[in-house]
Write an enzyme that holds these catalytic residues in place. Structure first.
Site, PDB file in Angstrom:
ATOM      1  N   ARG A  53      14.912  26.131 -15.589  1.00 59.42           N
ATOM      2  CA  ARG A  53      14.397  25.875 -14.228  1.00 59.42           C
ATOM      3  C   ARG A  53      12.870  25.789 -14.245  1.00 59.42           C
ATOM      4  NH1 ARG A  53      13.383  29.753 -10.570  1.00 59.42           N
ATOM      5  NH2 ARG A  53      15.001  31.165 -11.304  1.00 59.42           N
ATOM      6  N   TYR A 106       9.930   6.219   4.304  1.00 60.66           N
ATOM      7  CA  TYR A 106      11.312   6.496   3.920  1.00 60.66           C
ATOM      8  C   TYR A 106      11.908   7.527   4.888  1.00 60.66           C
ATOM      9  CZ  TYR A 106      15.254   8.080   1.152  1.00 60.66           C
ATOM     10  OH  TYR A 106      16.505   8.420   0.734  1.00 60.66           O
ATOM     11  N   ASP A 178       3.820   7.851  -2.107  1.00 66.23           N
ATOM     12  CA  ASP A 178       5.146   7.570  -2.654  1.00 66.23           C
ATOM     13  C   ASP A 178       5.096   6.176  -3.282  1.00 66.23           C
ATOM     14  OD1 ASP A 178       7.815   6.750  -3.030  1.00 66.23           O
ATOM     15  OD2 ASP A 178       8.538   7.998  -1.375  1.00 66.23           O
ATOM     16  N   LYS A 203      15.629   5.318  -8.331  1.00 59.28           N
ATOM     17  CA  LYS A 203      15.505   3.888  -8.084  1.00 59.28           C
ATOM     18  C   LYS A 203      15.075   3.156  -9.367  1.00 59.28           C
ATOM     19  CE  LYS A 203      16.463   5.507  -4.059  1.00 59.28           C
ATOM     20  NZ  LYS A 203      15.463   5.779  -3.040  1.00 59.28           N
TER      21      LYS A 203
HETATM   22  C1  LIG Z   1      15.149   6.927  -2.222  1.00 58.09           C
HETATM   23  C2  LIG Z   1      13.759   7.214  -1.827  1.00 58.09           C
HETATM   24  C3  LIG Z   1      13.311   8.545  -1.690  1.00 58.09           C
HETATM   25  C4  LIG Z   1      14.214   9.741  -1.864  1.00 58.09           C
HETATM   26  O1  LIG Z   1      14.682   9.838  -3.158  1.00 58.09           O
HETATM   27  P1  LIG Z   1      16.068  10.565  -3.557  1.00 58.09           P
HETATM   28  O2  LIG Z   1      16.087  10.426  -5.029  1.00 58.09           O
HETATM   29  O3  LIG Z   1      17.164   9.852  -2.842  1.00 58.09           O
HETATM   30  O4  LIG Z   1      15.937  11.972  -3.087  1.00 58.09           O
HETATM   31  C5  LIG Z   1      11.980   8.739  -1.367  1.00 58.09           C
HETATM   32  N1  LIG Z   1      11.144   7.699  -1.165  1.00 58.09           N
HETATM   33  C6  LIG Z   1      11.554   6.429  -1.272  1.00 58.09           C
HETATM   34  C7  LIG Z   1      10.569   5.337  -1.040  1.00 58.09           C
HETATM   35  C8  LIG Z   1      12.872   6.140  -1.608  1.00 58.09           C
HETATM   36  O5  LIG Z   1      13.272   4.859  -1.703  1.00 58.09           O
END
Ligand SMILES: *Cc1c(COP(=O)(O)O)cnc(C)c1O
Length: 386
Positions: A53, A106, A178, A203
């Site tokens: 962890r 998001y 992000d 992603k």
């Molecule tokens: C999918 C996504 C998230 C969240 O990610 P998870 O892996 O689903 O928790 C955050 N920001 C963006 C831009 C995303 O496309």
């Protein structure tokens, strides 16, 4: 020793050579000959690996790889993109702090900020993300953090990172970006003044729709340590197997991004010329409001875009139902092409006015271009269009 004991104490071979890939250290912890090294590993993010962890060699390989790509000092891998975002926001913010956030975010980040406001006494101001003066006007004495996305979803809005980060830094405000949609191949926010870059590795970085994960990269190692302590307390850190799958995906990121971007570009232009399509939103198009900023900031406009069908919600629902090859699914950034109808799924809780403010119409479709042959994708889209 007796069989019961020998079954438990299998020995780990130590190869003379170096493995070609990062080995999967699927272990919850490590054993030590001396107490001092053990204790050191429990106390800091760069100590000996002691308990997974807190740190694990496979997870560290991923953290180092993404930190290196982003040009940051250190990375923190999390169980999901939201785990990375949550660790950063909870690790940095205190009750009474003020956050300035870009308006189109998001959904999960939007919900987390609302929760921080309602339950933790953090105040939040929304800005368009276009205008440094608008940001300056929003900054106050308690402003601690500016939260942006490189390419926003599903509008394709691109924030002017350099101008906004400069305005924030002048005021001593931490900049969190992000970078999920752009990946470090299209944009490295640290180079434009960001302090923290977050990713949903679910992603593009992992890229094969088989893992959930996130990473936060820090320009400064001291902030990394602060957030690491928090992520470890919350238990938001990554599992070694998820990190291993992500490392495997990362190897082909440049090849995949080239294909995602090229396929998106072709589909965007063909859709824009189709009579059933009212508008296409992709910053690579000259009439997109972020086109000029995108040209300065990005070395490619990404593989995800949205378009509005002429027939509104009924047309949107009929279209996603008529696709055969392209899948209707959440998420994006995988090798297969996916579509989403935001008004009925990801943004279903928004009323008409909120949908409009988020740039979403009843006939809006989001498409994440995969790496298939673009003509097969086009055949499927054209067959499903009215
Ligand atoms: C999918 C996504 C998230 C969240 O990610 P998870 O892996 O689903 O928790 C955050 N920001 C963006 C831009 C995303 O496309």
């Amino acid at each position: 020793m007796r069989p019961e004991t020998r079954l438990v104490h299998t020995r780990t071979p130590r190869p003379a050579g170096t493995p070609l890939t990062v080995p999967l250290y699927q272990t919850s912890g490590f054993s030590f000959d001396d107490l001092e090294t053990f204790a050191d590993g429990m106390g800091r993010p760069d100590g000996a690996f002691a308990y997974t962890r807190m740190g694990n060699p496979t997870v560290r390989a991923l953290e180092d790889a993404v930190a290196d790509l982003e040009g940051g000092a250190a990375g923190l891998a999390a169980a999901s993109g939201m785990g990375a975002i949550g660790s950063v926001l909870h690790g940095v913010l205190r009750t009474g702090d003020h956050v300035v956030a870009q308006r189109d975010l998001y959904g999960g980040a939007h919900a987390l900020l609302r929760d921080l406001a309602e339950r933790w006494g953090v105040t939040v101001t929304r800005v368009s993300g276009h205008d440094p003066d608008e940001l300056r006007a929003a900054l106050g004495p308690r402003t601690r953090l500016l939260y942006l996305e490189t390419i926003a979803n599903p509008t394709g809005h691109v924030s002017d990172l350099a101008a906004l980060a400069a305005a924030a830094r002048e005021a001593g405000v931490l900049v969190v970006v992000d970078n999920t949609f752009a990946t470090p191949l299209l944009c490295r926010p640290v180079e434009h003044g960001a302090d923290v870059v977050v990713h949903s590795t679910t992603k593009y970085l992992a890229g094969h729709s088989d893992v959930i994960g996130g990473v936060a990269v820090f320009a400064d190692a001291a902030l990394h340590r602060e957030v690491w302590e928090h992520a470890v307390e919350y238990g938001a850190t990554a599992d070694p197997f998820a990190a291993w799958l992500t490392l495997r995906g990362l190897r082909t990121l440049s090849l995949r991004m080239r294909a995602h971007c090229a396929n998106a570009e072709v589909l965007v232009h063909r859709l824009a010329a189709h009579p059933a399509v009212a508008a296409v939103h992709w910053p690579g198009l000259p009439d997109h409001p972020s086109h000029e900023v995108a040209g300065r900031l990005l070395s490619g406009c990404g593989g995800t875009f949205s378009f509005d069908l002429v027939g509104g919600r009924a047309a949107g629902e009929a279209f996603v139902g008529a696709l055969r090859l392209v899948k209707l699914a959440p998420s994006l950034g995988g090798t297969e092409t996916l579509v989403l109808h935001p008004a009925s799924t990801s943004h279903r809780r928004l009323d008409e006015a909120e949908l409009r403010a988020a740039g979403i119409a009843g006939g809006t479709i989001r498409l994440s271009a995969g790496v298939e042959h673009v003509d097969d994708l086009w055949d499927d889209l054209v067959n499903a269009l009215p």
